[in-house]
Write a protein that holds these residues in place. Structure first.
Motif, PDB file in Angstrom:
ATOM      1  N   ILE A 125       0.833  -1.207  -0.073  1.00  0.00           N
ATOM      2  CA  ILE A 125      -0.074   0.023   0.186  1.00  0.00           C
ATOM      3  C   ILE A 125       0.893   1.286   0.142  1.00  0.00           C
ATOM      4  O   ILE A 125       0.381   2.214  -0.713  1.00  0.00           O
ATOM      5  N   ALA A 126       2.113   1.275   0.879  1.00  0.00           N
ATOM      6  CA  ALA A 126       2.806   2.349   0.774  1.00  0.00           C
ATOM      7  C   ALA A 126       3.183   3.155  -0.589  1.00  0.00           C
ATOM      8  O   ALA A 126       3.712   2.390  -1.567  1.00  0.00           O
ATOM      9  N   TYR A 174       1.033  18.573   5.091  1.00  0.00           N
ATOM     10  CA  TYR A 174      -0.350  18.582   5.535  1.00  0.00           C
ATOM     11  C   TYR A 174      -1.263  17.718   4.691  1.00  0.00           C
ATOM     12  O   TYR A 174      -2.231  17.115   5.064  1.00  0.00           O
ATOM     13  N   ALA A 175      -1.007  17.555   3.398  1.00  0.00           N
ATOM     14  CA  ALA A 175      -1.894  16.861   2.402  1.00  0.00           C
ATOM     15  C   ALA A 175      -1.595  15.454   2.067  1.00  0.00           C
ATOM     16  O   ALA A 175      -1.785  15.015   1.217  1.00  0.00           O
ATOM     17  N   ILE A 176      -0.714  14.984   2.863  1.00  0.00           N
ATOM     18  CA  ILE A 176      -0.063  13.472   2.543  1.00  0.00           C
ATOM     19  C   ILE A 176      -1.436  12.675   2.720  1.00  0.00           C
ATOM     20  O   ILE A 176      -2.222  12.665   3.589  1.00  0.00           O
ATOM     21  N   SER A 177      -1.418  11.755   1.869  1.00  0.00           N
ATOM     22  CA  SER A 177      -2.448  10.506   1.860  1.00  0.00           C
ATOM     23  C   SER A 177      -2.110   9.422   2.713  1.00  0.00           C
ATOM     24  O   SER A 177      -1.066   9.222   3.257  1.00  0.00           O
ATOM     25  N   PRO A 178      -3.212   8.566   3.191  1.00  0.00           N
ATOM     26  CA  PRO A 178      -2.817   7.600   3.932  1.00  0.00           C
ATOM     27  C   PRO A 178      -1.475   6.580   3.472  1.00  0.00           C
ATOM     28  O   PRO A 178      -0.966   6.128   4.228  1.00  0.00           O
ATOM     29  N   ASP A 179      -1.762   6.207   2.254  1.00  0.00           N
ATOM     30  CA  ASP A 179      -0.654   5.543   1.722  1.00  0.00           C
ATOM     31  C   ASP A 179       0.770   6.239   1.652  1.00  0.00           C
ATOM     32  O   ASP A 179       1.692   5.435   1.944  1.00  0.00           O
ATOM     33  N   GLU A 180       0.768   7.353   1.708  1.00  0.00           N
ATOM     34  CA  GLU A 180       1.993   8.246   1.546  1.00  0.00           C
ATOM     35  C   GLU A 180       2.539   8.434   3.028  1.00  0.00           C
ATOM     36  O   GLU A 180       3.639   8.048   3.448  1.00  0.00           O
ATOM     37  N   PHE A 181       1.692   8.488   4.186  1.00  0.00           N
ATOM     38  CA  PHE A 181       1.997   8.471   5.479  1.00  0.00           C
ATOM     39  C   PHE A 181       2.567   6.820   5.862  1.00  0.00           C
ATOM     40  O   PHE A 181       3.546   7.129   6.555  1.00  0.00           O
ATOM     41  N   VAL A 182       1.956   5.848   5.504  1.00  0.00           N
ATOM     42  CA  VAL A 182       2.547   4.456   5.579  1.00  0.00           C
ATOM     43  C   VAL A 182       4.000   4.557   5.038  1.00  0.00           C
ATOM     44  O   VAL A 182       4.816   3.956   5.692  1.00  0.00           O
ATOM     45  N   TRP A 183       4.086   5.185   4.015  1.00  0.00           N
ATOM     46  CA  TRP A 183       5.471   5.019   3.291  1.00  0.00           C
ATOM     47  C   TRP A 183       6.520   6.045   4.067  1.00  0.00           C
ATOM     48  O   TRP A 183       7.573   5.544   4.650  1.00  0.00           O
ATOM     49  N   PHE A 184       6.004   7.281   4.662  1.00  0.00           N
ATOM     50  CA  PHE A 184       6.960   7.773   5.593  1.00  0.00           C
ATOM     51  C   PHE A 184       7.597   6.964   6.688  1.00  0.00           C
ATOM     52  O   PHE A 184       8.549   7.151   7.108  1.00  0.00           O
ATOM     53  N   ILE A 185       6.497   6.215   7.382  1.00  0.00           N
ATOM     54  CA  ILE A 185       6.904   5.492   8.647  1.00  0.00           C
ATOM     55  C   ILE A 185       7.962   4.102   8.129  1.00  0.00           C
ATOM     56  O   ILE A 185       8.857   3.912   8.613  1.00  0.00           O
ATOM     57  N   LYS A 186       7.514   3.710   7.085  1.00  0.00           N
ATOM     58  CA  LYS A 186       8.188   2.353   6.545  1.00  0.00           C
ATOM     59  C   LYS A 186       9.639   2.776   6.372  1.00  0.00           C
ATOM     60  O   LYS A 186      10.501   1.868   6.388  1.00  0.00           O
ATOM     61  N   THR A 199       2.625   4.157  16.312  1.00  0.00           N
ATOM     62  CA  THR A 199       3.522   3.161  17.234  1.00  0.00           C
ATOM     63  C   THR A 199       3.117   1.959  16.515  1.00  0.00           C
ATOM     64  O   THR A 199       4.181   1.175  16.146  1.00  0.00           O
ATOM     65  N   ILE A 200       1.835   1.581  16.239  1.00  0.00           N
ATOM     66  CA  ILE A 200       1.382   0.250  15.506  1.00  0.00           C
ATOM     67  C   ILE A 200       2.244   0.130  14.206  1.00  0.00           C
ATOM     68  O   ILE A 200       2.764  -1.075  14.038  1.00  0.00           O
ATOM     69  N   PHE A 201       2.219   1.004  13.311  1.00  0.00           N
ATOM     70  CA  PHE A 201       2.853   0.899  11.839  1.00  0.00           C
ATOM     71  C   PHE A 201       4.360   0.914  12.310  1.00  0.00           C
ATOM     72  O   PHE A 201       5.289   0.278  11.506  1.00  0.00           O
ATOM     73  N   SER A 202       5.039   1.581  13.326  1.00  0.00           N
ATOM     74  CA  SER A 202       6.378   1.430  13.445  1.00  0.00           C
ATOM     75  C   SER A 202       6.913  -0.036  13.926  1.00  0.00           C
ATOM     76  O   SER A 202       7.786  -0.794  13.485  1.00  0.00           O
ATOM     77  N   ILE A 203       6.136  -0.825  14.597  1.00  0.00           N
ATOM     78  CA  ILE A 203       6.025  -2.153  14.840  1.00  0.00           C
ATOM     79  C   ILE A 203       5.891  -2.967  13.655  1.00  0.00           C
ATOM     80  O   ILE A 203       6.625  -3.877  13.514  1.00  0.00           O
ATOM     81  N   ILE A 204       5.081  -2.543  13.102  1.00  0.00           N
ATOM     82  CA  ILE A 204       4.632  -3.365  11.743  1.00  0.00           C
ATOM     83  C   ILE A 204       5.869  -3.555  10.765  1.00  0.00           C
ATOM     84  O   ILE A 204       6.242  -4.611  10.259  1.00  0.00           O
ATOM     85  N   PHE A 205       6.789  -2.069  10.534  1.00  0.00           N
ATOM     86  CA  PHE A 205       7.912  -2.184   9.680  1.00  0.00           C
ATOM     87  C   PHE A 205       9.071  -2.427  10.384  1.00  0.00           C
ATOM     88  O   PHE A 205      10.052  -1.918   9.867  1.00  0.00           O
ATOM     89  N   LYS A 206       8.923  -2.775  11.684  1.00  0.00           N
ATOM     90  CA  LYS A 206      10.104  -3.085  12.552  1.00  0.00           C
ATOM     91  C   LYS A 206      11.115  -1.976  12.614  1.00  0.00           C
ATOM     92  O   LYS A 206      12.337  -2.095  12.579  1.00  0.00           O
ATOM     93  N   LYS A 207      10.640  -0.830  12.892  1.00  0.00           N
ATOM     94  CA  LYS A 207      11.398   0.193  13.110  1.00  0.00           C
ATOM     95  C   LYS A 207      11.755   0.607  14.580  1.00  0.00           C
ATOM     96  O   LYS A 207      11.126   0.071  15.685  1.00  0.00           O
ATOM     97  N   THR A 208      12.760   1.636  14.790  1.00  0.00           N
ATOM     98  CA  THR A 208      13.035   1.961  16.193  1.00  0.00           C
ATOM     99  C   THR A 208      12.214   3.284  16.354  1.00  0.00           C
ATOM    100  O   THR A 208      11.852   3.987  15.335  1.00  0.00           O
TER     101      THR A 208
END
Length: 273
Positions: A125-126, A174-186, A199-208
Motif C-alpha cells: 500500500i505504501a 499537511y496533504a499527504i494521503s494514507p498510503d504516503e503516511f505509511v511510506w514515511f513510517i516504512k 506506534t503500531i505501524f512502527s512495529i509492523i515495519f520493525k522500526k526503532t
C-alpha cells in the motif's frame, strides 16, 4: 464463521436514523477499534454498541475504551449496552476485570485490527510522495498533541544529526494521503510519536521508535500502549524513562512471533462465531 466476501454499502446511519429493518439485512454487525467506546467522547452512543441488532448478531473486536476507568455517571449506561453482547473483545486490558465484574460477560483482549495484516500487506500500500526528494536517513516526528518534547527527545537519543520529517507541524506534509503516511513510517530511521497507530505501524515495519507523553490531553490513554507493549513483550518505549542505550534494543523476531500468535487467536474466535 469464515468471511470470504464483504459487500460494501455506502449508507451512513446515525443513532436516530437507523432503519427499523436494518437488523434483518445482515448476518452480523461488528464494532471495534480506536476509542469507539470512550466514555469521554461526546460522539459515543448506542450505535457504537450495536444496540439496534439482535444479541446473536453483535460482535465486538478490539473495541477501544482508551481510558483508565469508566466515570460513575456512565457506568449504568455502558453496562446496559455491554449486556447486549454474549462475549466482548476489547483492545486495552486495564478494564477487562472491572467490566467482567459489572456485566458477568467474558471479556477477551485482542490486538488492534491494524496488526492483523503484516509487513507485506502494508508495504504494497505504501507510496512515496512525488514531492519528497530527501535521500538521507530521517527521523519521522508524528505528534497528535503538543510536540514540545521533540527537541529534548532528539537531543537525549542523539538524533539531531538526522533530517527531520514532522508531518503534523510542517505544512508541506499537511496533504499527504494514507498510503504516503505509511511510506514515511516504512522508510524512517527512527519514529518519535505520541500516536498509538504511529506506534503500531512502527512495529509492523520493525522500526526503532520512541513514545512521547501526549501534551494537552484531558484523558490518560496510556493503557493502550501498556497493553500493546505487554502483549508483544517490547518493554517501555516512553521517552522520559527509556535509556539511550535501549533505543535500538527491540527484538523484532520475537515480536513478530507474538503478533502471529495473536493473529491466530483472532482467527479462532471468528471461526467460532
Amino acid at each position: 464463521m469464515i468471511v470470504n466476501t464483504f459487500h460494501i454499502i455506502r449508507s451512513i446511519f446515525l443513532e436516530k436514523t437507523i432503519p427499523h429493518n436494518l437488523n434483518d439485512k445482515f448476518d452480523y454487525f461488528v464494532c471495534g477499534s480506536d476509542q469507539i467506546w470512550s466514555p469521554y467522547s461526546p460522539h459515543v452512543n448506542s450505535t457504537m454498541f450495536l444496540a439496534f441488532a439482535d444479541m446473536k448478531k453483535r460482535i465486538s473486536y478490539a473495541a477501544s475504551i482508551a481510558a483508565e476507568n469508566i466515570p460513575k455517571e456512565k457506568i449504568q449506561e455502558f453496562v446496559s449496552y455491554w449486556k447486549g453482547f454474549s462475549k466482548i473483545s476489547i483492545r486495552e486490558s486495564n478494564l477487562r476485570e472491572p467490566i467482567e465484574e459489572m456485566t458477568g460477560i467474558e471479556i477477551i483482549v485482542h490486538i488492534d485490527p491494524t496488526l492483523l495484516h503484516g509487513n507485506n500487506f502494508w508495504s504494497a500500500i505504501a507510496r512515496k510522495p512525488s514531492f519528497f526528494q530527501l535521500n538521507n536517513n530521517y527521523v519521522l516526528c508524528y505528534f497528535l498533541g503538543n510536540n514540545a518534547e521533540k527537541e529534548g527527545i532528539l537531543k537525549k537519543f542523539k538524533l539531531e544529526s538526522y533530517d527531520i520529517v514532522d508531518v503534523m507541524s510542517d505544512k508541506k506534509y499537511y496533504a499527504i494521503s494514507p498510503d504516503e503516511f505509511v511510506w514515511f513510517i516504512k522508510n524512517a530511521k527512527v519514529i518519535i510519536t505520541d500516536s498509538y497507530h504511529g506506534t503500531i505501524f512502527s512495529i509492523i515495519f520493525k522500526k526503532t521508535f520512541v513514545i512521547a507523553n501526549r501534551q494537552g490531553g484531558i484523558v490518560d490513554m496510556s493503557s493502550r500502549f501498556d497493553t500493546l507493549f505487554t502483549k508483544l513483550d517490547i518493554g517501555t518505549r516512553y521517552s522520559d524513562v527509556m535509556k539511550e542505550e535501549d533505543l535500538y534494543s527491540i527484538d523484532y523476531e520475537s515480536v513478530e512471533h507474538k503478533i502471529e500468535n495473536e493473529q491466530e487467536r483472532t482467527k479462532i474466535i471468528l471461526r467460532a462465531i
